[in-house]
Design a protein around this motif. Structure first.
Motif, mmCIF file in Angstrom:
data_model
loop_
_atom_site.group_PDB
_atom_site.id
_atom_site.type_symbol
_atom_site.label_atom_id
_atom_site.label_comp_id
_atom_site.label_asym_id
_atom_site.label_seq_id
_atom_site.Cartn_x
_atom_site.Cartn_y
_atom_site.Cartn_z
ATOM 1 N N GLU A 33 45.874 120.284 36.130
ATOM 2 C CA GLU A 33 47.034 119.846 35.323
ATOM 3 C C GLU A 33 46.920 118.367 35.003
ATOM 4 O OE1 GLU A 33 50.499 121.036 37.534
ATOM 5 O OE2 GLU A 33 49.933 123.154 37.330
ATOM 6 N N MET A 34 46.445 117.629 36.014
ATOM 7 C CA MET A 34 46.242 116.187 35.815
ATOM 8 C C MET A 34 45.281 115.954 34.631
ATOM 9 S SD MET A 34 44.847 113.388 38.525
ATOM 10 C CE MET A 34 45.387 114.284 39.962
ATOM 11 N N VAL A 35 44.241 116.793 34.573
ATOM 12 C CA VAL A 35 43.263 116.681 33.484
ATOM 13 C C VAL A 35 43.955 116.980 32.144
ATOM 14 C CG1 VAL A 35 41.163 117.703 32.494
ATOM 15 C CG2 VAL A 35 41.294 117.246 34.938
ATOM 16 N N ASP A 36 44.767 118.047 32.148
ATOM 17 C CA ASP A 36 45.464 118.429 30.904
ATOM 18 C C ASP A 36 46.381 117.304 30.418
ATOM 19 O OD1 ASP A 36 44.166 120.776 30.965
ATOM 20 O OD2 ASP A 36 45.811 121.919 31.919
ATOM 21 N N ARG A 37 47.126 116.730 31.375
ATOM 22 C CA ARG A 37 48.043 115.631 31.009
ATOM 23 C C ARG A 37 47.257 114.460 30.446
ATOM 24 N NH1 ARG A 37 50.445 116.833 35.944
ATOM 25 N NH2 ARG A 37 49.551 114.993 36.957
ATOM 26 N N SER A 38 46.183 114.183 31.099
ATOM 27 C CA SER A 38 45.370 113.050 30.666
ATOM 28 C C SER A 38 44.837 113.280 29.254
ATOM 29 C CB SER A 38 44.221 112.873 31.652
ATOM 30 O OG SER A 38 43.186 112.158 31.079
ATOM 31 N N LYS A 39 44.431 114.549 28.986
ATOM 32 C CA LYS A 39 43.887 114.864 27.654
ATOM 33 C C LYS A 39 44.966 114.738 26.587
ATOM 34 C CE LYS A 39 39.872 117.649 28.676
ATOM 35 N NZ LYS A 39 39.407 119.005 28.948
ATOM 36 N N ARG A 40 46.137 115.170 26.975
ATOM 37 C CA ARG A 40 47.239 115.109 26.008
ATOM 38 C C ARG A 40 47.565 113.672 25.662
ATOM 39 N NH1 ARG A 40 49.451 119.506 28.817
ATOM 40 N NH2 ARG A 40 50.821 118.144 30.053
ATOM 41 N N ARG A 41 47.513 112.842 26.644
ATOM 42 C CA ARG A 41 47.850 111.427 26.455
ATOM 43 C C ARG A 41 46.772 110.701 25.623
ATOM 44 N NH1 ARG A 41 48.690 106.658 29.684
ATOM 45 N NH2 ARG A 41 47.177 107.389 31.227
ATOM 46 N N LYS A 42 45.653 111.245 25.622
ATOM 47 C CA LYS A 42 44.497 110.728 24.881
ATOM 48 C C LYS A 42 44.155 109.289 25.229
ATOM 49 C CE LYS A 42 44.781 113.783 20.988
ATOM 50 N NZ LYS A 42 45.236 113.956 19.637
ATOM 51 N N GLU A 43 44.607 108.881 26.364
ATOM 52 C CA GLU A 43 44.156 107.571 26.836
ATOM 53 C C GLU A 43 44.022 107.621 28.350
ATOM 54 O OE1 GLU A 43 47.964 104.782 27.146
ATOM 55 O OE2 GLU A 43 47.520 105.364 25.074
ATOM 56 N N GLY A 44 43.644 106.547 28.918
ATOM 57 C CA GLY A 44 43.397 106.539 30.356
ATOM 58 C C GLY A 44 41.980 107.008 30.644
ATOM 59 N N LYS A 45 41.637 106.921 31.905
ATOM 60 C CA LYS A 45 40.236 107.174 32.273
ATOM 61 C C LYS A 45 39.994 108.604 32.726
ATOM 62 C CE LYS A 45 39.344 102.389 33.135
ATOM 63 N NZ LYS A 45 39.624 101.314 34.080
ATOM 64 N N GLY A 46 41.055 109.399 32.804
ATOM 65 C CA GLY A 46 40.894 110.786 33.188
ATOM 66 C C GLY A 46 40.689 110.927 34.692
ATOM 67 N N VAL A 47 40.155 112.104 35.062
ATOM 68 C CA VAL A 47 39.956 112.375 36.488
ATOM 69 C C VAL A 47 38.463 112.211 36.797
ATOM 70 C CG1 VAL A 47 40.300 114.057 38.330
ATOM 71 C CG2 VAL A 47 41.904 113.956 36.419
ATOM 72 N N ARG A 48 38.180 111.241 37.635
ATOM 73 C CA ARG A 48 36.759 110.898 37.876
ATOM 74 C C ARG A 48 36.398 111.033 39.357
ATOM 75 N NH1 ARG A 48 35.954 105.134 35.272
ATOM 76 N NH2 ARG A 48 37.764 104.718 36.587
ATOM 77 N N TRP A 49 35.151 111.500 39.594
ATOM 78 C CA TRP A 49 34.670 111.688 40.963
ATOM 79 C C TRP A 49 33.314 110.985 41.147
ATOM 80 C CZ3 TRP A 49 37.303 114.465 44.692
ATOM 81 C CH2 TRP A 49 38.410 115.217 44.248
ATOM 82 N N ASN A 86 46.481 104.120 38.965
ATOM 83 C CA ASN A 86 47.005 102.799 38.608
ATOM 84 C C ASN A 86 48.201 102.377 39.474
ATOM 85 O OD1 ASN A 86 48.491 104.754 37.509
ATOM 86 N ND2 ASN A 86 48.004 104.228 35.370
ATOM 87 N N LYS A 87 48.678 103.331 40.310
ATOM 88 C CA LYS A 87 49.828 102.940 41.143
ATOM 89 C C LYS A 87 49.519 103.067 42.640
ATOM 90 C CE LYS A 87 52.918 104.953 37.863
ATOM 91 N NZ LYS A 87 53.119 106.375 37.761
ATOM 92 N N ASN A 88 48.740 104.084 42.993
ATOM 93 C CA ASN A 88 48.549 104.387 44.408
ATOM 94 C C ASN A 88 47.082 104.318 44.847
ATOM 95 O OD1 ASN A 88 51.342 105.273 45.050
ATOM 96 N ND2 ASN A 88 50.864 106.749 43.422
ATOM 97 N N PHE A 89 46.975 104.067 46.126
ATOM 98 C CA PHE A 89 45.659 104.081 46.747
ATOM 99 C C PHE A 89 45.775 104.912 48.011
ATOM 100 C CE2 PHE A 89 43.808 102.053 50.542
ATOM 101 C CZ PHE A 89 42.489 102.427 50.358
ATOM 102 N N ASN A 90 44.879 105.882 48.237
ATOM 103 C CA ASN A 90 44.884 106.586 49.519
ATOM 104 C C ASN A 90 43.464 106.751 50.051
ATOM 105 O OD1 ASN A 90 43.950 109.420 48.726
ATOM 106 N ND2 ASN A 90 45.612 109.045 47.253
#
Lengths: 580, 127
Positions: A33-49, A86-90
């Protein structure tokens, strides 16, 4: 973790396979879902591993990639599992083995941490290899597994012995110097390889520069598993630039040990940096280098061999040339000497009729000498051109021998010699029956006379006797007789001066003579030619124990039907022999 | 050749027949000849200031002609020499090149040779 995943549309995660499995097991939908949201937003760095991808992870990583996540591969990733947006670190220190949920998780929204870990991730991301590329390499077998630089020689030794000991099929070795081979033998690498050969039947091939220092070692290794040929060693030319031992095991692992100081006696002192690798491309390159050198060494060995053969041939030509010159010289000397006598006496004869008899005798003596030499030279020519025609007949060998003895004894001067010197010729025959052979009577008689003449010539000066033995024997007692035919063996033993040690090795060659002893040096060559033309052999040796004198022996084949003649008169010789 | 003075020759050849033939032939031509069939015998009978010329065979057992000449020259420095051989000339190439000049030897005669030619060689050498 779930709430974080739902609250963001981009995330950067650096983790081991355990971390990825955990996400796949428990939170994969949230991530999709995170990927889908990111795609919709068309910005940001997406989900990276970022992770270290090995063979076992390929399928999992593919699922992540298919779901639109980005994955990069970093080799030798240290144990560092964290995720940052951009907000959290774990972060966690748990290993999450098999995708198990971590027991503790450090979460922070402190901007300084978030910013720091974002920049750490960006650095790692920059160095990462695209997962698609990495998977392609793994699938193509280009497994950039492990390359390790080992600065410590103690660690290198440990790794070295482990690798050699782990060999299952093959060990390839290139030593830069003979000393390297010695040192590495001393730390046990070579004994370990020998053990592996014995226990696991592995094949070991070694390339090393040659040296007398390792000659025995190399020989021992080569013979270690003879004739199985599991250890093979070849010599290569030592190059001043070659400064590393290369070891390849099973074509999967390589260890390159740089040579720092070849003058040192221990492995620890001599070795510099070592590089371990199981990278297929790297290891196979070393294999290729080895195989090339191996082939080259084969050519080199062939070249050395050819060179040696050429040198030997050249020596032979030189010897042959020298012998030819010697032949011409001896022949001319022997021809001119009696010619001089004949020429001089024929001139003098007219002026000195009162000395006619003496001069004619001298002329006749020299004419006979000339005739003998001419015949000898003709015989040599026939033997050398293999055109010695034998007129074979059946005859009693004992008869030929007693005739030869009679001839020798009637020669002028001989009787005086044996009377004064107390010499004797004995003919001993251990056969009660006569010995019939099928051979050229004239030629065999020539051989016996020649051997007898020689025996008399070299025994004359000393007190002593000459004994002739004739016996029939089976093949087992005769040198180099390859068939089962019976043989007759004739030995002529004297108690004379013996064979000169310089002459002995070339006794039966042309012109083997010392000027002091006279003679043309053709007699024994002719004897050998005659005996060999009959299928027999001739040999000679000095009497053992330095007692002086020599034994000349020849054998002649004796076939069954030739042993039983019908109409020959019995020999005058008895089994006791005849003594003169 | 001086008609009044008969040159004295020492002849050494291990071939007895040849030594005797040369002795007879040379004596026929006015030389006084002592002949030996061994250099060792010749040396033990050697007389100082007695011989004008040595005629020596080269290839002989126990001692060759050149060795014999070296020893005779020690005893009589003035004595002249002719060597004679039945061997091939090339066999003595090195000796002719290096040893003969050192010893002052000029003449090597090859057998077989007629008595007249031999006499001519000796007379040439004596002059």
């Amino acid at each position: 973790m779930k709430s974080i995943a739902e609250s963001t549309d981009e995330q950067s995660t650096c983790c081991s396979i355990g971390g990825m499995l955990l996400i796949y097991n428990y939170f994969f939908n949230e991530y999709k879902e995170m990927v889908d949201r990111s795609k919709r937003r068309k910005e940001g760095k997406g989900v990276r591993w970022i992770t270290s991808i090995d063979k076992d992870m390929v399928d999992l990583v593919k699922i992540f990639l298919d779901s639109g996540m980005q994955v990069r591969h970093l080799k030798n990733l240290i144990h560092l599992d964290f995720a940052v947006d951009n907000k959290n670190f774990n972060a966690t220190i748990d290993k999450m083995e098999g995708g198990k949920l971590m027991e503790s998780l450090l979460i922070s929204n402190e901007p300084a941490y978030v910013s720091h870990y974002n920049s750490v991730f960006e650095e790692l991301w920059k160095d990462g290899v695209d997962a698609t590329e990495r998977i392609r390499d793994i699938e193509a077998g280009v497994d950039l597994e492990d390359i390790e630089v080992i600065p410590s020689s103690a660690r290198a030794q440990e790794k070295y012995l482990n690798i050699v000991g782990s060999a299952q099929e093959e060990i390839l070795w290139i030593f830069p110097t003979p000393n390297a081979l010695i040192r590495q033998g001393n730390i046990g690498a070579i004994p370990l390889a020998k053990q592996a050969v014995k226990e696991k039947n592995i094949r070991v091939r070694i390339l090393t520069p040659a040296s007398s220092l390792i000659e025995q070692k190399v020989q021992d290794l080569k013979e270690y598993c003879y004739p199985a040929d599991l250890i093979d060693i070849r010599y290569i030319v030592q190059m001043s630039e070659t400064k590393a031992t290369i070891l390849v095991v099973d074509r999967k692992i390589s260890l390159v040990m740089e040579l720092q100081d070849d003058t040192k006696s221990t492995f620890h002192e001599a070795i510099g940096l070592s590089t371990y690798s199981n990278s297929k491309a790297g290891v196979l390159s070393y294999v290729a280098i080895f195989e090339n050198l191996w082939k080259q060494s084969e050519l080199y060995e062939q070249l050395v061999k050819a060179h040696e053969q050429l040198k030997e041939a050249h020596e032979q030509v030189k010897i042959h040339d020298k012998m030819q010159k010697e032949f011409i010289n001896v022949a001319s000397h022997e021809l001119r000497t009696p010619t001089q006598a004949i020429l001089s006496y024929s001139e003098l004869l007219q002026k000195h009729p009162e000395r006619k008899d003496e001069m004619i005798q001298a002329m006749s003596r020299n004419a006979i000498r000339l005739q003998r030499l001419t015949e000898d030279i003709l015989d040599v020519t026939k033997i050398e051109s293999r055109s010695l025609n034998l007129k074979k007949e059946q005859f009693n060998l004992n008869e030929v021998i007693s005739n030869a003895i009679e001839d020798v004894m009637t020669k002028k001067g001989f009787l005086t010699s044996i009377k004064t010197k107390n010499s004797a010729i004995k003919l001993l025959n251990n056969q009660s029956q006569d010995v019939y052979v099928y051979a050229d009577k004239g030629r065999i008689s020539q051989v016996v006379s020649n051997l007898l003449d020689n025996a008399v010539k070299f025994t004359k000066a000393a007190e002593g006797n000459i004994t002739i033995m004739v016996k029939k024997e089976g093949q087992e007692e005769v040198q180099n007789n390859s068939n089962n035919q019976q043989q007759v063996i004739v030995s002529i033993k004297d108690t004379g001066t013996g064979i000169d040690s310089e002459i002995l090795p070339m006794l039966f060659t042309k012109f083997a003579t010392k000027s002091q002893t006279g003679g043309t040096g053709l007699g024994l060559f002719i004897c050998k030619g005659i005996i060999e033309a009959h299928g027999g052999r001739i040999w000679a040796h000095n009497n053992p124990g330095g007692r002086g004198g020599a034994v000349f022996t020849f054998s002649l084949p004796l076939s069954e039907q030739q042993q039983q003649p019908q109409q020959y008169p019995p020999s005058a010789l008895t089994s006791e022999g005849v003594t003169v | 050749m001086n008609d009044k003075y008969e040159s004295r020759i020492l002849l050494v050849d291990d071939e007895r027949d040849i030594a005797l033939a040369f002795k007879i032939g040379l004596e026929d031509n006015g030389f006084i000849v002592d002949a030996f069939d061994s250099p060792l015998k010749a040396l033990s009978n050697f007389k100082t200031d007695f011989y004008d010329l040595l005629l020596l065979d080269i290839k002989m057992p126990k001692m060759n002609g050149i060795e014999a000449y070296e020893q005779m020259k020690e005893i009589d420095k003035k004595v002249k020499v002719c060597f004679i051989t039945a061997s091939e000339m090339h066999y003595y190439e090195d000796i002719r090149k290096y040893i003969f000049p050192k010893l002052g030897v000029k003449r090597l005669i090859i057998k077989p040779i007629g008595i007249d030619d031999l006499v001519k060689h000796l007379r040439d050498e004596l002059q």
